[in-house]
Design an enzyme around this catalytic site. Structure first.
Site, PDB file in Angstrom:
ATOM      1  N   ASP A 198      16.143  42.597  29.672  1.00 14.97           N
ATOM      2  CA  ASP A 198      16.265  44.048  29.548  1.00 14.97           C
ATOM      3  C   ASP A 198      17.466  44.552  30.347  1.00 14.97           C
ATOM      4  O   ASP A 198      17.367  44.889  31.521  1.00 14.97           O
ATOM      5  CB  ASP A 198      14.980  44.779  29.959  1.00 14.97           C
ATOM      6  CG  ASP A 198      13.905  44.686  28.895  1.00 14.97           C
ATOM      7  OD1 ASP A 198      14.146  44.075  27.841  1.00 14.97           O
ATOM      8  OD2 ASP A 198      12.808  45.236  29.116  1.00 14.97           O
ATOM      9  N   HIS A 320      10.793  36.705  29.784  1.00 18.01           N
ATOM     10  CA  HIS A 320      10.731  38.149  29.974  1.00 18.01           C
ATOM     11  C   HIS A 320       9.308  38.679  30.134  1.00 18.01           C
ATOM     12  O   HIS A 320       9.017  39.433  31.054  1.00 18.01           O
ATOM     13  CB  HIS A 320      11.424  38.893  28.835  1.00 18.01           C
ATOM     14  CG  HIS A 320      11.499  40.378  29.068  1.00 18.01           C
ATOM     15  ND1 HIS A 320      12.218  40.923  30.116  1.00 18.01           N
ATOM     16  CD2 HIS A 320      10.919  41.423  28.426  1.00 18.01           C
ATOM     17  CE1 HIS A 320      12.086  42.247  30.104  1.00 18.01           C
ATOM     18  NE2 HIS A 320      11.305  42.566  29.095  1.00 18.01           N
ATOM     19  N   HIS A 330       1.700  46.473  29.284  1.00 16.33           N
ATOM     20  CA  HIS A 330       2.057  45.202  28.635  1.00 16.33           C
ATOM     21  C   HIS A 330       1.010  44.131  28.937  1.00 16.33           C
ATOM     22  O   HIS A 330       1.321  42.942  29.007  1.00 16.33           O
ATOM     23  CB  HIS A 330       3.443  44.732  29.083  1.00 16.33           C
ATOM     24  CG  HIS A 330       4.521  45.740  28.862  1.00 16.33           C
ATOM     25  ND1 HIS A 330       4.785  46.285  27.624  1.00 16.33           N
ATOM     26  CD2 HIS A 330       5.414  46.320  29.720  1.00 16.33           C
ATOM     27  CE1 HIS A 330       5.781  47.143  27.724  1.00 16.33           C
ATOM     28  NE2 HIS A 330       6.176  47.182  28.985  1.00 16.33           N
ATOM     29  N   VAL A 358       7.135  44.272  32.939  1.00 21.08           N
ATOM     30  CA  VAL A 358       6.312  45.246  33.651  1.00 21.08           C
ATOM     31  C   VAL A 358       7.157  45.830  34.774  1.00 21.08           C
ATOM     32  O   VAL A 358       7.673  45.092  35.621  1.00 21.08           O
ATOM     33  CB  VAL A 358       5.042  44.597  34.219  1.00 21.08           C
ATOM     34  CG1 VAL A 358       4.233  45.615  35.022  1.00 21.08           C
ATOM     35  CG2 VAL A 358       4.200  44.015  33.086  1.00 21.08           C
TER      36      VAL A 358
END
Length: 471
Positions: A198, A320, A330, A358
């Protein structure tokens, strides 16, 4: 009669205490931090912020970043963007102790995404470098040429010390800037960053505004141009948007961020491995097919037996989506991947698994859940000294904000958790010990909000909780 009452009362007290103790053993985990971050809205930095400044001059190189360029650390991939025209894809480089300048020639690519056309993206691999050497490199032409430097890692070996930074889910908010600054000024100097996915969060803007890939590249250049960032793809790199005609996943990410995946016989840049000093690092993709018979599965099945722990004793995995997560965000998203690969991680004694996704921090005990087979009811994770420590470090500071809602009670597998932005460092000392610490943005640069000495699973399989050390 009084003695009898006293005996009954004492028995009741003992029974209640026993129940409380038993409940705590069954349910209570480690520490939920008492630190409470001031509640404030996360805000993106304005586009005219200094951190997004375009380098002066016509066609000046920008968004410069480097990563490892081979399997062992003797090559570097240099990447950058020119906006006005392709210009030169050549990198001029020389070692600190040599005046002889060498040239490496790269390639240039572009892509289109909806109504956006990228600048000219250059990738150039510098090969045959010497270990543990400082190199300068120059990109661009004439008076707009820019010079940077990097240091190659020491030669791969079992007792080679090396320090990694750990960052995830960064984005480009004011908190993102605090995280990067905090990492840069941490006295435990990271030599390379393990980034768990991300990056820019461009997909959070209307039509996945790819201008936000450019601003993010300029924002992180102050670090990425000088030390390698080892990239992992997250969900915000997918950029799958059929509603605007974009159906090729990971298009902007794979054009902009090259990795040496072929060096580890991977067939895709989303999963690969590298050696660096005394660490063997495996990068996996949470958002690519990973079930049985898939390319990623077959690659990992063949990759893990190749790891020579007498050469690279530290086995680290980047992914990830976390497999163990006690936040109500999540939740369980990594479960199917855990079911597929966790038995391998235990078999091959993976030391640590780092994840993002998270937007908070959490560190687990060494636990596994490999006994569970859906019908046997053995669905509670157990302590397992052959299992990794799982760390969620998706707390880089992006616009989506913090994950503050935790599951209660804290599960037994969770050793420490806190809803704050920050980064971590992993300082490998030798083949048996490494020092891990997490640093929240609100603290002074030297403050360690969470820390642990990590025993290597292959060389020193001792329970950390019984060998706690202070630094």
């Amino acid at each position: 009669m009084g003695a009898s009452r006293m005996g009954s009362f004492g028995f009741c007290i003992m029974l209640i205490l026993g129940l409380i103790l038993n409940e705590s053993l069954l349910c209570n985990g480690g520490v939920t931090s008492s630190f409470v971050r001031k509640v404030e809205k996360t805000m993106d930095m304005p586009l005219d912020s200094d951190v997004f400044r375009v380098p002066p001059g016509y066609n000046a190189p920008q968004q410069v970043h480097i990563t490892q360029g081979d399997h062992v650390g003797k090559a570097v991939i240099v990447s950058w963007v020119t906006v006005d025209e392709p210009g030169s894809s050549t990198v001029l480089y020389w070692s600190e102790k040599s005046k002889q300048k060498n040239k490496a020639n790269g390639k240039v690519t572009t892509y289109k995404y909806y109504n956006y056309t990228s600048g000219y993206i250059h990738h150039c691999t510098i090969k045959h470098l010497k270990f543990d050497t400082k190199y300068y490199y120059k990109i661009g032409i004439g008076h707009v040429a820019r010079t940077f430097w990097f240091v190659t890692p020491p030669e791969v070996g079992p007792d080679v010390p090396y320090t990694f930074g750990l960052i995830g889910d960064l984005g480009q908010s004011f908190d993102s800037n605090k995280t990067l600054t905090h990492y840069e000024l941490n006295p435990i100097k990271g030599q390379a960053v393990l980034f768990v996915g991300d990056l820019s969060y461009a997909d959070n803007y209307p039509n996945h505004d790819n201008v936000r890939w450019d601003t993010w590249g300029r924002f992180v250049e102050r670090s990425t141009a000088y030390q390698p960032w080892i990239w992992t793809a997250g969900n915000h790199e997918i950029d799958f948007a059929p509603e605007i005609g974009e159906t090729k996943p990971f298009k902007p990410y794979t054009h902009r961020y090259h990795v040496p995946y072929r060096a580890s016989n991977s067939t895709a840049p989303l999963w690969y491995s590298i050696k660096r000093a005394s660490a063997y690092i495996i990068v996996l993709s949470s958002y690519s097919a990973y079930g049985k018979y898939t390319p990623q599965f077959k690659w990992l099945e063949e990759e893990l037996p190749k790891v020579n722990r007498t050469e690279t004793p530290w086995l680290i995995v980047l992914v990830h989506s976390p497999w163990y997560n006690s936040y109500n965000y999540h939740y369980m998203e990594g479960e199917t991947m855990r079911v597929m690969y966790e038995p391998w991680f235990v078999k091959y004694k993976v030391d640590m698994v780092f994840a993002g996704h998270v937007h908070a921090y959490e560190r687990t005990e060494r636990i596994s859940n490999v006994a569970y087979n859906v019908v046997n009811g053995e669905c509670t994770p157990i302590r397992d000294q052959s299992a990794p420590i799982y760390i969620t470090i998706g707390d880089g500071g992006n616009l989506e904000g913090l994950a503050t809602n935790m599951t209660e009670p804290q599960p037994a597998y969770s050793a420490f958790r806190e809803a704050s932005f920050g980064h971590a460092t992993l300082a490998i000392k030798n083949r048996t010990h490494a020092y891990y610490s997490w640093h929240r943005n609100q603290d002074g640069y030297a403050v360690e909000a969470d820390k642990i000495w990590v025993n290597n699973r292959f060389w020193h399989p001792v329970d950390e909780s019984t060998t706690a050390k202070s630094r």
